[in-house]
Design an enzyme around this catalytic site. Structure first.
Site, short mmCIF file in Angstrom:
data_model
loop_
_atom_site.label_atom_id
_atom_site.label_comp_id
_atom_site.label_asym_id
_atom_site.label_seq_id
_atom_site.Cartn_x
_atom_site.Cartn_y
_atom_site.Cartn_z
CD1 TRP A 105 -2.14 -2.12 2.05
CD2 TRP A 105 -2.95 -1.36 0.10
NE1 TRP A 105 -3.15 -2.96 1.65
CE2 TRP A 105 -3.65 -2.53 0.47
CE3 TRP A 105 -3.27 -0.72 -1.10
CZ2 TRP A 105 -4.69 -3.05 -0.32
CZ3 TRP A 105 -4.30 -1.24 -1.88
CH2 TRP A 105 -4.99 -2.40 -1.48
CG ASP A 175 -3.15 3.74 4.61
OD1 ASP A 175 -4.18 3.58 5.28
OD2 ASP A 175 -2.90 3.11 3.55
CE LYS A 199 -8.86 -3.10 4.02
NZ LYS A 199 -7.73 -2.34 3.51
C1 PLP Z 1 -7.12 -1.91 2.19
C2 PLP Z 1 -6.09 -0.88 2.32
C3 PLP Z 1 -5.95 0.16 1.39
C4 PLP Z 1 -6.80 0.27 0.14
O1 PLP Z 1 -8.10 0.54 0.48
P1 PLP Z 1 -9.26 0.70 -0.60
O2 PLP Z 1 -10.36 1.25 0.24
O3 PLP Z 1 -9.53 -0.65 -1.17
O4 PLP Z 1 -8.80 1.67 -1.62
C5 PLP Z 1 -4.99 1.12 1.62
N1 PLP Z 1 -4.19 1.06 2.69
C6 PLP Z 1 -4.28 0.07 3.59
C7 PLP Z 1 -3.37 0.05 4.76
C8 PLP Z 1 -5.23 -0.93 3.44
O5 PLP Z 1 -5.33 -1.91 4.34
#
Ligand code: PLP
Length: 363
Positions: A105, A175, A199
């Site tokens: 990511w 993030d 998540k």
């Molecule tokens: C799942 C995830 C993403 C991507 O998320 P989307 O909503 O599918 O764009 C980005 N960063 C992390 C840490 C993730 O777990």
């Protein structure tokens, strides 16, 4: 409504939600608290929805002790759109940003940012398949960088920053898609925090951005209006129709977390759940965690047997027992148990019990 056949869902995302929240949402699905309409149907300008989004923001502010000089935005486009919005908005002076690459990511985020500015990778753990978090010091960052970027919890590799990088006056962007609300965070140490909700918060469709106010208003002129944080900040996340239902469920999860004792109480349970799972893995003599001990995630527990066919057999056998989505990310294989806030401790106990049965039958 039938709930007996619910499985233990270890998916990394979209992922398990508290059953209590699902039941509450179901009870109010056709007529939200007796108003005669579903949240799926009502105007986002209605007084009912206004209260939903305002309460959700207030509850999140309380749960995370978000200081008053930060805006909370409910956006769309997932974590992925933030990979673009962050550089488009925050490359506001030198056009330089420093990225720490600790997984796929963060790597994607850095690659996207390269379209918009001078991006440097200051540290990466790709040399060891992202199984650890590199140590980074303040001197490692360019003094004139517009921001420093980290992925705080690496969902795919099961790692988590054991420290908040010291960036001095440079805004730190994190993030936190897969760890938000699992631990107390000093928000004031960050310029911007974002999290896709699917998540640890809500269904897919809403992304939460927490941004320090002085970082808003510097988007590059060619930035599409929809990708400018100022557009959303000036309009209380209602510039256009927001993802109403996802925001509603996020709000219900926040209420649930408050009732459970807030973030410190969730963290205590998260530490206990992850602690017993890692302890079992380390002591099993059959399963292994590839992740350096101090960098292990509380949310995504990655493990392997060392034999890809055995791993596949494990995932299939676990599914038979109602323990589902234990396969690792398609890019690395192995196993991954995502044990977000909503995973009951009993689910982790059941998993450990099953792992031990499987070991005895296959070692
Ligand atoms: C799942 C995830 C993403 C991507 O998320 P989307 O909503 O599918 O764009 C980005 N960063 C992390 C840490 C993730 O777990």
């Amino acid at each position: 409504m039938k709930y007996e056949n619910r499985v233990y869902n270890f998916s990394a995302g979209p992922s398990i939600l508290p059953l209590e929240v699902i039941k509450e949402a179901a009870d109010n699905l056709a007529s939200y608290h007796g108003c005669g309409q579903s949240v799926m149907e009502m105007s986002h300008r209605s007084s009912e929805f206004k209260k939903i989004i305002e309460d959700a923001e207030a509850d999140l502010r309380e749960l995370m002790s978000i200081p008053d000089n930060y805006k909370v935005l409910f956006l769309q486009g997932g974590g992925t759109l933030q990979f673009s919005m962050v550089p488009l908005n925050l490359l506001r002076k030198s056009g330089k940003a420093d990225y720490i690459v600790t997984g796929s990511w963060a790597k994607k985020a850095a690659k996207e940012a390269q379209k918009f500015g001078d991006i440097r990778i200051v540290a990466s753990s790709e040399d060891e398949t992202f199984t650890y978090i590199p140590e980074v010091k303040r001197e490692d960052f360019r003094a004139d960088a517009d921001y420093v970027y980290v992925c705080y919890n690496n969902t795919i590799y099961g790692t988590h920053f054991p420290y908040i990088p010291d960036t001095g006056d440079i805004p730190l962007v994190a993030d936190m898609s897969s760890c938000i609300l699992s631990e107390e965070i000093d928000v004031s140490k960050f310029g911007l925090i974002f999290a896709g909700a699917q998540k640890n918060i809500a269904p897919a469709g809403v992304t939460i951005v927490i941004i320090r106010e002085d970082l808003i208003g510097f988007a590059k002129p060619e930035t599409p209006v929809y990708l400018d944080y100022k557009t959303h900040a000036d309009n209380d996340s209602m510039y256009n129709t927001p993802p109403c239902f996802a925001i509603h469920i996020a709000g219900e999860v926040f209420k649930y977390l408050k009732k459970m004792g807030g973030v410190p109480a969730m963290h205590e349970v998260d530490v206990r759940k992850a602690g017993k799972l890692y302890a079992y893995i380390d002591g099993s003599g059959f399963y292994k965690s590839p992740v350096r001990e101090k960098d292990r995630s509380l949310m995504n527990v990655v493990f392997v047997t060392g034999d890809a066919d055995m791993d596949k057999k494990f995932v299939a056998a676990a599914k038979e027992q109602g323990l589902v989505n234990l396969n690792g990310h398609r890019s690395i294989g192995g196993m991954r148990a995502s044990i977000y806030n909503a995973m009951p401790e009993e689910g982790v106990d059941k998993l450990i019990e099953f792992m031990e049965e499987f070991r005895k039958a296959n070692q």
